[in-house]
Every structure is written in structure tokens, then in C-alpha cells.
Scaffold this motif. Structure first.
Motif, PDB file in Angstrom:
ATOM      1  N   PRO A  45       0.347   0.475 -31.036  1.00 35.92           N
ATOM      2  CA  PRO A  45      -0.827   1.313 -31.321  1.00 35.92           C
ATOM      3  C   PRO A  45      -1.695   1.536 -30.095  1.00 35.92           C
ATOM      4  CG  PRO A  45      -0.481  -0.237 -33.101  1.00 35.92           C
ATOM      5  CD  PRO A  45       0.509  -0.608 -32.027  1.00 35.92           C
ATOM      6  N   ALA A  46      -1.712   0.561 -29.177  1.00 35.14           N
ATOM      7  CA  ALA A  46      -2.519   0.719 -27.969  1.00 35.14           C
ATOM      8  C   ALA A  46      -1.940   1.751 -27.018  1.00 35.14           C
ATOM      9  CB  ALA A  46      -2.630  -0.624 -27.258  1.00 35.14           C
ATOM     10  N   SER A  47      -0.659   2.185 -27.254  1.00 38.20           N
ATOM     11  CA  SER A  47      -0.028   3.187 -26.384  1.00 38.20           C
ATOM     12  C   SER A  47      -0.531   4.598 -26.669  1.00 38.20           C
ATOM     13  CB  SER A  47       1.494   3.153 -26.570  1.00 38.20           C
ATOM     14  OG  SER A  47       2.020   1.864 -26.353  1.00 38.20           O
ATOM     15  N   VAL A  48      -1.204   4.765 -27.803  1.00 40.44           N
ATOM     16  CA  VAL A  48      -1.695   6.099 -28.161  1.00 40.44           C
ATOM     17  C   VAL A  48      -2.823   6.491 -27.228  1.00 40.44           C
ATOM     18  CG1 VAL A  48      -2.810   7.462 -29.962  1.00 40.44           C
ATOM     19  CG2 VAL A  48      -1.042   5.784 -30.570  1.00 40.44           C
ATOM     20  N   GLY A  49      -2.725   7.712 -26.663  1.00 42.60           N
ATOM     21  CA  GLY A  49      -3.774   8.182 -25.770  1.00 42.60           C
ATOM     22  C   GLY A  49      -3.317   9.377 -24.962  1.00 42.60           C
ATOM     23  N   SER A  50      -4.013   9.610 -23.819  1.00 45.93           N
ATOM     24  CA  SER A  50      -3.770  10.793 -22.994  1.00 45.93           C
ATOM     25  C   SER A  50      -3.105  10.370 -21.687  1.00 45.93           C
ATOM     26  CB  SER A  50      -5.093  11.499 -22.703  1.00 45.93           C
ATOM     27  OG  SER A  50      -4.891  12.572 -21.820  1.00 45.93           O
ATOM     28  N   TYR A  51      -1.945  10.996 -21.390  1.00 43.91           N
ATOM     29  CA  TYR A  51      -1.186  10.689 -20.183  1.00 43.91           C
ATOM     30  C   TYR A  51      -1.199  11.901 -19.252  1.00 43.91           C
ATOM     31  CZ  TYR A  51       0.542   6.531 -22.540  1.00 43.91           C
ATOM     32  OH  TYR A  51       0.616   5.322 -23.184  1.00 43.91           O
ATOM     33  N   THR A  52      -1.414  11.608 -17.944  1.00 44.36           N
ATOM     34  CA  THR A  52      -1.436  12.677 -16.933  1.00 44.36           C
ATOM     35  C   THR A  52      -0.547  12.274 -15.768  1.00 44.36           C
ATOM     36  OG1 THR A  52      -3.726  13.183 -17.515  1.00 44.36           O
ATOM     37  CG2 THR A  52      -2.899  14.103 -15.454  1.00 44.36           C
ATOM     38  N   CYS A  53       0.138  13.271 -15.195  1.00 42.25           N
ATOM     39  CA  CYS A  53       0.982  13.033 -14.023  1.00 42.25           C
ATOM     40  C   CYS A  53       0.402  13.811 -12.839  1.00 42.25           C
ATOM     41  CB  CYS A  53       2.418  13.478 -14.298  1.00 42.25           C
ATOM     42  SG  CYS A  53       3.458  13.549 -12.827  1.00 42.25           S
ATOM     43  N   GLU A  54       0.256  13.127 -11.675  1.00 39.76           N
ATOM     44  CA  GLU A  54      -0.190  13.777 -10.440  1.00 39.76           C
ATOM     45  C   GLU A  54       0.990  13.871  -9.482  1.00 39.76           C
ATOM     46  OE1 GLU A  54      -4.946  12.614 -10.071  1.00 39.76           O
ATOM     47  OE2 GLU A  54      -3.454  11.624  -8.783  1.00 39.76           O
ATOM     48  N   ALA A  55       1.185  15.076  -8.900  1.00 37.40           N
ATOM     49  CA  ALA A  55       2.266  15.287  -7.933  1.00 37.40           C
ATOM     50  C   ALA A  55       1.656  15.549  -6.563  1.00 37.40           C
ATOM     51  CB  ALA A  55       3.129  16.473  -8.364  1.00 37.40           C
ATOM     52  N   PHE A  56       2.223  14.888  -5.514  1.00 34.32           N
ATOM     53  CA  PHE A  56       1.676  15.016  -4.163  1.00 34.32           C
ATOM     54  C   PHE A  56       2.814  15.332  -3.186  1.00 34.32           C
ATOM     55  CE2 PHE A  56       0.717  12.957  -0.031  1.00 34.32           C
ATOM     56  CZ  PHE A  56      -0.332  13.779   0.360  1.00 34.32           C
ATOM     57  N   ASN A  57       2.601  16.370  -2.329  1.00 37.65           N
ATOM     58  CA  ASN A  57       3.565  16.744  -1.296  1.00 37.65           C
ATOM     59  C   ASN A  57       2.992  16.315   0.045  1.00 37.65           C
ATOM     60  OD1 ASN A  57       5.008  18.175   0.743  1.00 37.65           O
ATOM     61  ND2 ASN A  57       5.682  19.685  -0.768  1.00 37.65           N
ATOM     62  N   SER A  58       3.677  15.361   0.712  1.00 37.23           N
ATOM     63  CA  SER A  58       3.145  14.790   1.953  1.00 37.23           C
ATOM     64  C   SER A  58       3.204  15.763   3.120  1.00 37.23           C
ATOM     65  CB  SER A  58       3.931  13.518   2.311  1.00 37.23           C
ATOM     66  OG  SER A  58       5.310  13.833   2.482  1.00 37.23           O
ATOM     67  N   VAL A  59       4.011  16.828   3.021  1.00 37.23           N
ATOM     68  CA  VAL A  59       4.105  17.800   4.109  1.00 37.23           C
ATOM     69  C   VAL A  59       3.020  18.865   3.962  1.00 37.23           C
ATOM     70  CG1 VAL A  59       5.548  19.558   5.206  1.00 37.23           C
ATOM     71  CG2 VAL A  59       6.556  17.380   4.485  1.00 37.23           C
ATOM     72  N   THR A  60       2.894  19.438   2.757  1.00 36.17           N
ATOM     73  CA  THR A  60       1.873  20.474   2.555  1.00 36.17           C
ATOM     74  C   THR A  60       0.488  19.864   2.392  1.00 36.17           C
ATOM     75  OG1 THR A  60       2.127  20.491   0.138  1.00 36.17           O
ATOM     76  CG2 THR A  60       3.591  21.932   1.419  1.00 36.17           C
ATOM     77  N   GLY A  61       0.451  18.536   2.035  1.00 33.24           N
ATOM     78  CA  GLY A  61      -0.835  17.866   1.834  1.00 33.24           C
ATOM     79  C   GLY A  61      -1.503  18.232   0.533  1.00 33.24           C
ATOM     80  N   LYS A  62      -0.753  18.881  -0.394  1.00 32.27           N
ATOM     81  CA  LYS A  62      -1.359  19.314  -1.648  1.00 32.27           C
ATOM     82  C   LYS A  62      -1.082  18.312  -2.757  1.00 32.27           C
ATOM     83  CE  LYS A  62      -1.117  24.277  -0.674  1.00 32.27           C
ATOM     84  NZ  LYS A  62      -0.570  25.584  -1.124  1.00 32.27           N
ATOM     85  N   LYS A  63      -2.047  18.177  -3.685  1.00 35.33           N
ATOM     86  CA  LYS A  63      -1.918  17.324  -4.864  1.00 35.33           C
ATOM     87  C   LYS A  63      -2.264  18.164  -6.087  1.00 35.33           C
ATOM     88  CE  LYS A  63      -3.447  13.075  -4.807  1.00 35.33           C
ATOM     89  NZ  LYS A  63      -4.357  11.909  -4.811  1.00 35.33           N
ATOM     90  N   THR A  64      -1.396  18.094  -7.098  1.00 36.17           N
ATOM     91  CA  THR A  64      -1.591  18.885  -8.314  1.00 36.17           C
ATOM     92  C   THR A  64      -1.369  17.994  -9.525  1.00 36.17           C
ATOM     93  OG1 THR A  64      -0.739  20.821  -7.153  1.00 36.17           O
ATOM     94  CG2 THR A  64      -0.909  20.990  -9.545  1.00 36.17           C
ATOM     95  N   SER A  65      -2.193  18.178 -10.564  1.00 35.67           N
ATOM     96  CA  SER A  65      -2.089  17.367 -11.784  1.00 35.67           C
ATOM     97  C   SER A  65      -1.479  18.183 -12.908  1.00 35.67           C
ATOM     98  CB  SER A  65      -3.466  16.852 -12.214  1.00 35.67           C
ATOM     99  OG  SER A  65      -3.997  15.999 -11.227  1.00 35.67           O
ATOM    100  N   SER A  66      -0.775  17.489 -13.802  1.00 36.03           N
ATOM    101  CA  SER A  66      -0.205  18.130 -14.986  1.00 36.03           C
ATOM    102  C   SER A  66      -1.265  18.294 -16.065  1.00 36.03           C
ATOM    103  CB  SER A  66       0.937  17.278 -15.535  1.00 36.03           C
ATOM    104  OG  SER A  66       0.404  16.068 -16.071  1.00 36.03           O
ATOM    105  N   ILE A  67      -0.926  19.079 -17.080  1.00 35.75           N
ATOM    106  CA  ILE A  67      -1.763  19.130 -18.279  1.00 35.75           C
ATOM    107  C   ILE A  67      -1.623  17.799 -19.010  1.00 35.75           C
ATOM    108  CG2 ILE A  67      -2.081  20.306 -20.486  1.00 35.75           C
ATOM    109  CD1 ILE A  67      -0.977  22.819 -19.165  1.00 35.75           C
ATOM    110  N   LYS A  96      -0.965  15.015 -21.650  1.00 42.39           N
ATOM    111  CA  LYS A  96      -0.051  14.916 -22.787  1.00 42.39           C
ATOM    112  C   LYS A  96      -0.601  13.863 -23.743  1.00 42.39           C
ATOM    113  CE  LYS A  96       4.841  14.542 -23.909  1.00 42.39           C
ATOM    114  NZ  LYS A  96       4.960  15.924 -24.354  1.00 42.39           N
ATOM    115  N   GLU A  97      -0.871  14.326 -24.959  1.00 44.32           N
ATOM    116  CA  GLU A  97      -1.419  13.403 -25.977  1.00 44.32           C
ATOM    117  C   GLU A  97      -0.263  12.725 -26.692  1.00 44.32           C
ATOM    118  OE1 GLU A  97      -4.538  12.764 -26.173  1.00 44.32           O
ATOM    119  OE2 GLU A  97      -5.149  14.340 -24.754  1.00 44.32           O
ATOM    120  N   PHE A  98      -0.300  11.405 -26.765  1.00 48.69           N
ATOM    121  CA  PHE A  98       0.783  10.602 -27.342  1.00 48.69           C
ATOM    122  C   PHE A  98       0.328  10.011 -28.666  1.00 48.69           C
ATOM    123  CE2 PHE A  98       3.161   6.538 -27.597  1.00 48.69           C
ATOM    124  CZ  PHE A  98       4.430   7.058 -27.677  1.00 48.69           C
ATOM    125  N   GLN A  99       1.223  10.153 -29.696  1.00 45.11           N
ATOM    126  CA  GLN A  99       0.883   9.659 -31.035  1.00 45.11           C
ATOM    127  C   GLN A  99       2.051   8.860 -31.596  1.00 45.11           C
ATOM    128  OE1 GLN A  99       0.056  13.184 -33.294  1.00 45.11           O
ATOM    129  NE2 GLN A  99      -1.871  13.626 -32.237  1.00 45.11           N
TER     130      GLN A  99
END
Length: 603
Positions: A272-294, A296-299
């Protein structure tokens, strides 16, 4: 240019001397007369002859000019005189410094004249290496980037290739430095490829090794895949992905707090404690950009029941009905998928799926939409498949096809035949026949006729009817019946044809004929204003008849299957003047008899 003044002066003096001798004047002592001229414009030749010379070569330049006495030569390089004189100038082991303008000057110390000619000498270092050098080690999308062509040797032209094809330039891709540099402003993923530089001198050229341009970009379109819910105690697995080069690094956050690294994140066991909001961040070390996912709500989930399929139409009709199939299943966080046999059904021009995939719609169904469909329902806990739903589309009838057996274009009286009618239809069509617009009693796809008679000829219509679609279609087949021709005879309009009166011959046929033609003396009869055909060519009329019409006449009568020729009718035209009607043959016989009698008397 050749100097012609000396020969002309010599010729003039020789003429004067000859004239003096011929006049009896005493001759003088011989005089040696040589004219001084030149120099003309020098001619410079280089040995060995070439337009361009490589560094290290040996050459000799030779200068000559028409001159008397012979000219004295001196050389200058780029307007600087060499020490010494002579008609030849040799250079050993050419260097790039030797390239320039060489002037040959010819001088006549008697005429006090001089002439000069300048020869350009081109010297190049051979191209030994060509390489492509990038402006930065890691090209990044939407930033400026350039490639330079570096050459060991002398090059005077450059061109670029991309993937073995000439590079196309535009406002974004430009060339500079005499085409030795290509610039991308900005560089894009579409610029990826293998680039080569072709460097040339006037004698040869060299292609560089390929430089593979791979544009670094991203991360873009970061997303998390995996079910939205799992049952308690199970293992949940999520995968984070993004469009990126080079591949990016991933960081997972749960309710905003960093919890793991890597593209895959696993929860085991699910609590039950696993229920919540999960986000993934992606980082490109060459371009220096970081982008987050939408997020994801887990039930947590419950098991899925077996789904059921309902249709809005009981008996769908082709072109008329729009069929909507709705799938229903019970459970938490249920997802739906449709299968046609074993193939997954997806949105297309013919099939539309609702946003939640619960409803499948086929507008204006076609017979090709027939098939067996299943609804597959699933969630993180379980899955289930519906009973097969058989979609049957009612259609037709299409235009009927009528086949006559045995097949013929025309049938003789007395034969038996069967007409068969078929039409594409579901359910199978009901058939009825009509003859010349009058309905027959038979309700069947086949119509049999025995012992055909001429009365059976006409139009037979097969009508097909579908009692579900309420549609019908018809096709009419013409049946031709003929009586076989048994006799053909020629009948004259009068027993004794008389010259200059009307006369006709008719073709009388026992059986059915649909065409007639006439022969005279075994040749096709020629018609004109006097000899005409009527009654579909069954009668030939002479208006009037003449002795030139004499001959044997025959009629050829035909039906679509066969034909028959009549016996010959011999036409002999009678002369209305009695004795004058003696036939030409009889007149000859009388003339011969009279001649014989006269010969006997004279004898």
C-alpha cells in the motif's frame, strides 16, 4: 612573324644588275648584299611541355626570334633580370617560389631594336592528404557547426559530398573560403551522414576519408511505460525512455524525492505504501539538457471479469448500417484490446476505436468486414478474453449472371437447354424468371426448356431478391431460336421474261434465314439503278430486264449457324418482236447453214 624585307631588297638589286648587263654596260665586281632586320616577337617553349608543373621537376625554357644578325637574349623573372644571357634558361628541382612570369628579351645590336615575350609558369605542390576537420568534437542540435577541408599540397578548388552525393546547400547550409568550409546554422538531425571533401589542383584531385556527422540531441519525449496498477504482493516494473543521442541517464523520483537511477525501476513487493506519483528525469551529458516525464500515478488493482460484447445492430446490411461493438468487463484500472482472430485491431479508415478502446465502430459495413472478433480485457492483476463474436454482414444481391447450357449464340428448333442464374448474396437470394416481361411460376435458380420451338425465342429475365437487405437485381438474356434451312429455291415473277419489261427473282427458303445474297454465273451479283435488291436482299428486281441479264442465278440463304445455296435458275430474256427474238446462238447457226448452201451452189 617572318621578316620579308631582306629578300625583297635582294631581288630589287639583282634586277638592277641584270638590267645594266643587258644594256651593254660593263659589270662591276660582285657585291655581297645582306639586309639587317629584327628581332621579331620571340617564341618561348618549355620542355617538357605542360600547363602546370609539380614541385621538384626540371624544366628548360627556350627563346627564339627572327633576326639578322642573330639576336642576343636575356631573361627576367617577375621583371627582375637574370645575370648573363642566352636563349635557354634551365631550372632544376622546381619550387613553389619558381612560379611566376618569365620574360625573354631579344636584342639586335645592328638594328638597335629589341622584342620581348612573357611566359607564365605555374608550379604546384602535389596534394598528398585531404582531411575533414569539425569545428567542435560534439555537434549539438540547433547550434552552429562547421566542417573544414584541410589539404597538404596546393588546391585551387573544393567541393563536398554527403553520402556519396553532391552536397545541397541552402540558407541554413552554406559554403565559404572558396568552398573549403561548409557551415550549418544551425545543425539538425537531418544533417546526419558521411561527409567528404574533394580537393583539386589543375592536374589531379583527392577525396578525403569520410567524416560521419552524428548530431547530438535530446532528451525528448520522456515517457514511462508500465501498468498503472498492480495487485498487492506482486512485482511492479516501470521503464523510462527518451529520444536522445547519446543515450541519456535516468533518475527516478517518488512523490518528488529521488529514489533510484537507471532506465528500469522495480517495486517488489507492491505494498500500500507503493501507491503514489512516480517521475522519471532524463539527462544528456553532451547537450547538457535535463527533461522530466509526465507523472505516473500508481494504484492497487483487483482481478478482471470475463468481458462481454454487445452489438447495436442484429442483422447489419452492407452500405446501410454502422455497427458499434461495446466491450464490458469489471475490475480496477481495466484496459481493453480488440482482436480479429489473432490479429490486434487498430484505428484505421474503416475501423474506429473509442479513446478507452471499449467500443469498436465500423461505419457503413462491407461484406469484407465479416469475421470473428474478440475483446481482451486486462489490468496489472489479471486478464480475460470474451466469447467469440461473429460479425455477419448481409449483402446483395449483386447483378445476376445467366449461363445457358449448352452454350450457343443461336439454338435450333427441337433442342433442350437449361438457363442457370446466380448472384452474390447473403443470405442466398431467391430467384424468379420472366419471359418477355411475363412472370413464370418457377421460383428457382434454373429454368429448363425441352424441345425448343420458335415461340421460345425472346427475352428471359432472372430476378434475384434478398429478404434481409430488401434489395433485388435483374439480368435479361436474349434467346435466339431458328428453324434449320432445309431448301432454298429461286422463284421468277413470271414464267417468260420479256425484254424491256419489269422482272424479279425471289429467294424462297424452308427454315429461318436472316441474310440473303445473290450469284450470277457463280460470281457475286452486281447491282445498279436498274438491278436492285429488296426484302432484306431476298428479292432481286430488273427494271427493265435486258438480254444482257441472261445467265444462271442462285440465292444463298443463311442463318447465324449455317447457310444453303439454291439450284441455278437460267434467265433467258425473250425479245417481244417475234422473229427478231432469235437468240444469238441460233443466228450463228443459220448464218453457217446459208454459207454452206452458197458454197455448194457455187461448186
Amino acid at each position: 612573324m617572318k621578316n620579308t624585307r631582306a629578300p625583297v631588297l635582294s631581288l630589287l638589286l639583282l634586277t638592277l644588275i641584270k638590267a645594266a648587263v643587258s644594256n651593254g654596260s660593263p659589270a662591276s665586281e660582285p657585291l655581297d648584299l645582306n639586309g639587317n632586320y629584327g628581332p621579331d616577337t620571340p617564341i618561348v617553349t618549355i620542355s617538357p611541355p605542360n600547363q602546370v608543373y609539380f614541385v621538384g621537376a626540371d624544366i628548360t625554357m627556350s627563346c627564339s626570334a627572327q633576326s639578322s644578325p642573330p639576336a642576343v637574349y636575356q631573361w627576367a623573372f617577375n621583371s627582375v633580370f637574370y645575370n648573363g644571357s642566352g636563349s635557354e634558361l634551365s631550372i632544376k628541382l622546381l619550387q613553389l617560389d619558381n612560379a611566376g612570369n618569365y620574360t625573354c628579351m631579344a636584342y639586335n645590336n645592328i638594328t638597335r631594336r629589341y622584342a620581348a615575350f612573357t611566359q607564365e609558369l605555374s608550379v604546384v605542390a602535389p596534394i598528398t592528404t585531404v582531411t575533414v576537420s569539425p569545428s567542435r568534437a560534439q555537434p549539438i542540435e540547433n547550434k552552429t557547426f562547421s566542417l573544414s577541408c584541410e589539404v597538404s599540397g596546393t588546391a585551387d578548388s573544393w567541393r563536398w559530398l554527403k553520402d556519396d552525393q553532391p552536397l545541397s546547400t541552402n540558407e541554413r547550409i552554406t559554403l565559404s573560403g572558396e568552398n573549403s568550409t561548409v557551415s550549418f546554422n544551425p545543425v539538425l538531425q537531418s544533417d546526419n551522414g558521411t561527409y567528404q571533401c574533394v580537393a583539386s589542383d589543375p592536374i589531379s584531385g583527392m577525396v578525403s576519408p569520410g567524416y560521419t556527422l552524428v548530431v547530438n540531441y535530446g532528451p525528448q519525449q520522456v515517457s514511462i511505460s508500465g501498468p498503472d496498477a498492480y495487485p498487492i504482493g506482486s512485482t511492479a516494473s516501470f521503464t523510462c525512455s527518451a529520444l536522445s543521442h547519446p543515450p541519456c541517464e535516468y533518475t527516478w523520483l517518488f512523490n518528488g524525492k529521488e529514489i533510484a537511477q537507471g532506465s528500469v525501476f522495480t517495486i517488489s513487493p507492491v505494498m500500500p505504501a507503493s501507491v503514489g506519483s512516480y517521475t522519471c528525469e532524463a539527462f544528456n551529458s553532451v547537450t547538457g539538457k535535463k527533461t522530466s516525464s509526465i507523472r505516473k500515478e500508481f494504484q492497487l488493482t483487483t482481478h478482471v471479469s470475463q468481458p462481454t460484447v454487445r452489438s447495436n445492430v442484429t442483422d447489419p446490411v452492407e452500405f446501410n448500417d454502422t455497427v458499434s461493438l461495446t466491450c464490458t468487463a469489471y475490475g480496477s484500472a481495466v484496459f481493453y484490446r480488440w482482436l480479429n482472430g489473432s490479429s490486434v485491431v487498430s484505428d484505421s479508415e474503416r475501423i474506429r476505436l473509442s479513446d478507452d478502446n471499449k467500443t469498436l465502430t465500423i461505419p457503413r459495413v462491407l461484406r469484407s468486414d465479416d469475421g470473428t472478433l474478440y475483446c481482451y480485457a486486462f489490468n496489472a492483476a489479471s486478464n480475460s478474453t470474451s466469447e467469440p463474436f461473429h460479425l455477419v454482414v448481409n449483402y446483395g444481391p449483386d447483378a445476376p449472371v445467366v449461363i445457358i447450357s449448352p452454350p450457343n449464340q443461336v439454338y435450333f428448333v427441337g433442342v433442350d437447354l437449361t438457363m442457370s442464374c446466380s448472384a452474390q448474396s447473403y443470405p442466398p437470394a431467391i430467384y424468379q424468371w420472366a419471359f418477355n416481361g411475363i412472370y413464370l411460376k418457377e421460383l428457382a435458380s434454373e429454368l429448363s426448356i425441352t424441345q425448343l420451338s420458335l415461340d421460345n425465342a425472346g427475352n428471359y429475365t432472372c430476378m434475384a431478391y434478398n429478404n434481409i437487405t430488401r434489395r433485388y437485381a435483374a439480368f435479361t438474356q436474349e434467346l435466339s431460336v431458328v428453324a434449320p434451312i432445309t431448301t432454298v429455291a429461286v422463284s421468277p415473277s413470271r414464267a417468260q421474261p420479256i425484254e424491256n419489261k419489269t422482272f424479279s427473282l425471289s429467294c424462297e427458303v424452308s427454315g429461318t434465314a436472316d441474310s440473303w445474297r445473290w450469284l450470277k454465273d457463280d460470281q457475286p451479283l452486281s447491282t445498279n439503278e436498274r438491278i436492285t435488291l429488296s426484302g432484306e436482299s431476298s428479292t432481286v428486281s430488273f427494271n427493265p430486264v435486258l438480254q444482257s441479264d441472261n445467265g444462271t442465278y442462285q440465292c444463298v440463304a443463311s442463318d447465324p449457324i449455317s447457310g444453303m445455296i439454291s439450284p441455278g435458275y437460267t434467265l433467258v430474256v425473250n425479245n417481244p418482236n417475234g422473229s427478231a427474238s432469235l437468240a444469238s446462238g441460233h443466228a450463228v447457226e443459220v448464218a453457217i447453214a446459208v454459207l454452206v448452201l452458197l458454197l455448194c451452189v457455187s461448186g
